[in-house]
Design an enzyme around this catalytic site. Structure first.
Site, PDB file in Angstrom:
ATOM      1  N   TRP A 230       0.831  -1.199   0.000  1.00  0.00           N
ATOM      2  CA  TRP A 230       0.000   0.000   0.000  1.00  0.00           C
ATOM      3  C   TRP A 230       0.872   1.259   0.000  1.00  0.00           C
ATOM      4  CZ3 TRP A 230      -3.476   1.681   4.687  1.00  0.00           C
ATOM      5  CH2 TRP A 230      -4.240   2.792   4.339  1.00  0.00           C
TER       6      TRP A 230
ATOM      7  N   ASP B  56       1.661  -8.255  -1.718  1.00  0.00           N
ATOM      8  CA  ASP B  56       0.243  -7.926  -1.746  1.00  0.00           C
ATOM      9  C   ASP B  56       0.066  -6.462  -2.126  1.00  0.00           C
ATOM     10  OD1 ASP B  56      -2.656  -8.518  -0.954  1.00  0.00           O
ATOM     11  OD2 ASP B  56      -2.179  -6.710   0.177  1.00  0.00           O
TER      12      ASP B  56
ATOM     13  N   TYR C 261      -4.022   1.281  -5.083  1.00  0.00           N
ATOM     14  CA  TYR C 261      -2.948   1.879  -4.281  1.00  0.00           C
ATOM     15  C   TYR C 261      -2.181   2.888  -5.141  1.00  0.00           C
ATOM     16  CZ  TYR C 261      -3.637  -2.051  -1.021  1.00  0.00           C
ATOM     17  OH  TYR C 261      -4.156  -2.985  -0.153  1.00  0.00           O
TER      18      TYR C 261
END
Length: 143
Positions: free
Chosen positions: A23, A62, A67
């Site tokens: 992220w 991930d 993002y």
């Protein structure tokens, strides 16, 4: 340094027990005036961090298309260039966004949007496959 391995669900895909969430490498993005990202980040530093994680045995990365409004996938793709086969990429779709303005614009879980989202993620990641593709929305009504 040995990193423990695990099977990813019932998929048969082996991943490191420790994964890297991506992220933060997406940098700034927003929904209107509300910031959603982690603020300014150095893309070169993010690339070095991903590569160092690989060197240390981390294989699971991930991310999500949203993002940084797509920027995080581009940075991850750049970091994995030439080392794609060492990594398992988990990405997500469901939230819509404008890459140019880095603004969140809504939600869409339709089959039409899914096809567009996966094609765009593959392009941004610079790969021909996504190992785990997930729906990012948690509050959809049941059909």
């Amino acid at each position: 340094m040995a990193v423990d391995k695990r099977q990813l669900g019932r998929s048969g895909i082996e991943v490191s027990a420790l994964g890297m969430g991506c992220w933060a490498i997406g940098g700034p993005w927003a929904e209107g005036a509300r910031p959603l990202g982690w603020g300014r980040v150095d893309d070169d530093e993010s690339v070095r961090a991903v590569r160092r994680a690989l060197d240390l045995g981390v294989t699971l990365f991930d991310t999500a298309d949203t993002y940084g409004a797509g920027h995080g996938e581009r940075v991850l793709g750049r970091a994995l260039a030439g080392r794609r086969d060492e990594a398992v990429i988990a990405t997500k779709f469901g939230y819509t966004f404008d890459e140019r303005t880095r603004q969140a614009t809504g939600e869409n879980a339709s089959p039409h949007y899914l096809r567009r989202a996966v094609t765009d993620s593959l392009r941004r990641l610079g790969t021909d496959r996504i190992d785990l593709y997930q729906l990012h929305l948690g509050d959809l009504p049941l059909p």
